[in-house]
Design an enzyme around this catalytic site. Structure first.
Site, PDB file in Angstrom:
ATOM      1  N   HIS A 152      24.267  28.729  16.934  1.00 48.13           N
ATOM      2  CA  HIS A 152      24.599  27.495  16.514  1.00 48.13           C
ATOM      3  C   HIS A 152      23.553  26.287  17.197  1.00 48.13           C
ATOM      4  CE1 HIS A 152      27.766  27.133  19.539  1.00 48.13           C
ATOM      5  NE2 HIS A 152      27.359  25.699  19.791  1.00 48.13           N
ATOM      6  N   ASP A 187      27.174  34.777  17.650  1.00 49.00           N
ATOM      7  CA  ASP A 187      26.612  33.441  17.919  1.00 49.00           C
ATOM      8  C   ASP A 187      25.812  33.393  19.194  1.00 49.00           C
ATOM      9  OD1 ASP A 187      26.156  30.774  17.664  1.00 49.00           O
ATOM     10  OD2 ASP A 187      28.296  30.319  18.043  1.00 49.00           O
ATOM     11  N   SER A 291      27.356  24.359  24.820  1.00 52.59           N
ATOM     12  CA  SER A 291      27.042  25.670  24.265  1.00 52.59           C
ATOM     13  C   SER A 291      25.747  26.194  24.678  1.00 52.59           C
ATOM     14  CB  SER A 291      26.897  25.262  22.727  1.00 52.59           C
ATOM     15  OG  SER A 291      28.007  25.270  22.053  1.00 52.59           O
TER      16      SER A 291
END
Length: 443
Positions: A152, A187, A291
């Site tokens: 992402h 992910d 992230s």
């Protein structure tokens, strides 16, 4: 096929700050694990024996916020923390990443030493596509320039298939990066830079992590690069669901989300499938921007890749991005390592598939039942069919993981590589049975 529950959108945030050169910790001030003599007595060693016990069922929270992407630069002001803030230049607002600053070398602790060891292997990643852009974090894997991050991050929440990516290292150098491969089912993604003198991360063993272990998060939360926070591992073997960052119509076989999520520019993107992943839960402060960054143990070893946080007050219609509430999630490094190795080798990663449709087992009219994933149907010729599973069976375990619902079965299967042979445990007519199952390949 598996039954999954969709969650609210996955906004992201991030951009770095920096200062000039700072002193490093001299060897004499570093705890014994790093070769020095501590100024205070060392903590008693912790039992690292693997804990395979199930901590709880799949997480169903009001919102899962991916921990890492923000349009524009945090240095431009508070408005940059809003998902629909206008995109800014991701280069003019950034300064060098700061090494760990140590003002008093006679009073350091294990967190200081762990951060000192791991921080040179954590980078800030800037991503742009058209008028959209954002930043996240990454972990240096080797001296060849491979860097592990989240899908992402490099796809701007799935809105950009071929975004421009830049990497800023701890010494302030900026490099253009190429995307080696992305893996929306986990992910995870790998990018690569052409640079010398890189410091590869030391990878730990996420299978040996216990609840209560020290956990240190390193990354660029809310645009503040080089940030170190600490806490404990608050749960292991947790299963969460979040939205896929796939950039095409090639969706996984689970059910589709009906809720669109916001791209970084604030424009609603197409609805994507949700994914189920097993994670380490921590109360170390993780915020949008972390992230792809590192979750580190007290020895400075990477035990997880920060991926999401639980949020109690955000939804797909909200324009704000919620921050840390003490519940963050990281992909275990053992799983991330396998995926990264496959991506580096072939450009893609494989995941196991059972070839059945399941639903959460409920009591119905019976007061005596076993929680698990109840088989609704089995695809002819699939892995599950060849292993002898039938409709009505209740799967309670796969590959050593306890299964209490459909999402956990999905995550347990996806953790394995395609073609792996593992044990599956199920109940049929009230009797427990086991079988070897050779997993198919998930699309």
């Amino acid at each position: 096929m598996y039954t999954e529950t969709s969650h609210a959108p996955v906004p992201h945030t991030d951009v770095p700050q920096g200062t000039g050169p700072v002193p490093t910790v001299p060897p004499a001030a570093v705890p014994p694990a790093f070769g020095g003599v501590p100024p205070v007595p060392p903590a008693r060693p912790r039992d690292r024996k693997r804990d395979r016990k199930r901590v709880g069922p799949a997480v169903f929270v009001t919102c899962l916020v991916a921990a890492g992407l923000l349009g524009g630069g945090a240095a431009t002001g508070a408005a940059a923390l809003w998902t629909d803030a206008p995109a800014q230049s991701t280069t003019t607002a950034q300064a060098a990443i700061s090494p760990v600053i140590v003002n008093n070398t006679e009073s350091v602790n294990a967190v200081t030493a762990a951060a000192q060891k791991a921080s040179p292997s954590v980078v800030t990643i800037s991503v742009s596509s058209g008028s959209s852009g954002g930043t996240g974090s990454g972990i240096i894997l080797d001296t060849e320039g491979h860097i592990l991050t989240n899908t992402h991050v490099v796809t701007l929440d799935g809105a950009a298939e071929d975004a421009a990516v830049e990497v800023r290292t701890i010494d302030g150098q900026v490099y253009k990066a190429t995307i080696v491969g992305t893996d929306p089912l986990s992910d995870l993604a790998v990018i690569k830079i052409d640079a010398e003198g890189l410091t590869p991360a030391t990878l730990g063993d996420s299978g040996a992590v216990n609840v209560g272990d020290k956990a240190i998060a390193i990354g660029a939360p809310l645009g503040l690069s080089g940030t170190v926070t600490d806490g404990i591992v608050s749960a292991v073997n947790r299963t969460i669901e979040t939205e896929s960052s796939a950039t095409s119509d090639g969706s996984s076989e689970e059910g589709s989300s009906q809720n669109p999520f916001r791209s970084q520019s604030g424009v609603a993107a197409s609805a994507q499938d949700s994914i189920s992943i097993n994670v380490i839960q921590t109360d170390a402060a993780i915020n949008p921007g972390n992230s792809g960054g590192a979750l580190v143990n007290a020895q400075g070893e990477i035990i997880g890749v920060n991926v999401a946080i639980a949020s109690a007050g955000s939804s797909s219609s909200s324009s704000t991005q919620s921050g840390n509430i003490g519940v963050g999630f990281s992909i275990p490094i053992n799983q991330a390592k396998r995926v990264a190795e496959e991506i580096i080798s072939t450009g893609t990663a494989t995941h196991g598939q059972l070839g059945l449709s399941v639903q959460d087992k409920t009591s119905g009219s019976s007061s005596d039942f076993t929680a698990g994933a109840e088989v609704a149907s089995v695809t002819s010729g699939s892995a599950a069919d060849k292993a002898g599973l039938k409709a009505g069976d209740v799967v309670t375990g796969l590959a050593g993981r306890t299964v209490t619902d459909a999402s956990e079965l999905t995550a347990a299967a996806r953790e394995q590589a395609a073609g792996a042979t593992v044990k599956i445990t199920f109940q049929r007519d009230g009797e427990e049975q086991t079988a070897d199952i050779t997993l198919g390949a998930a699309s």
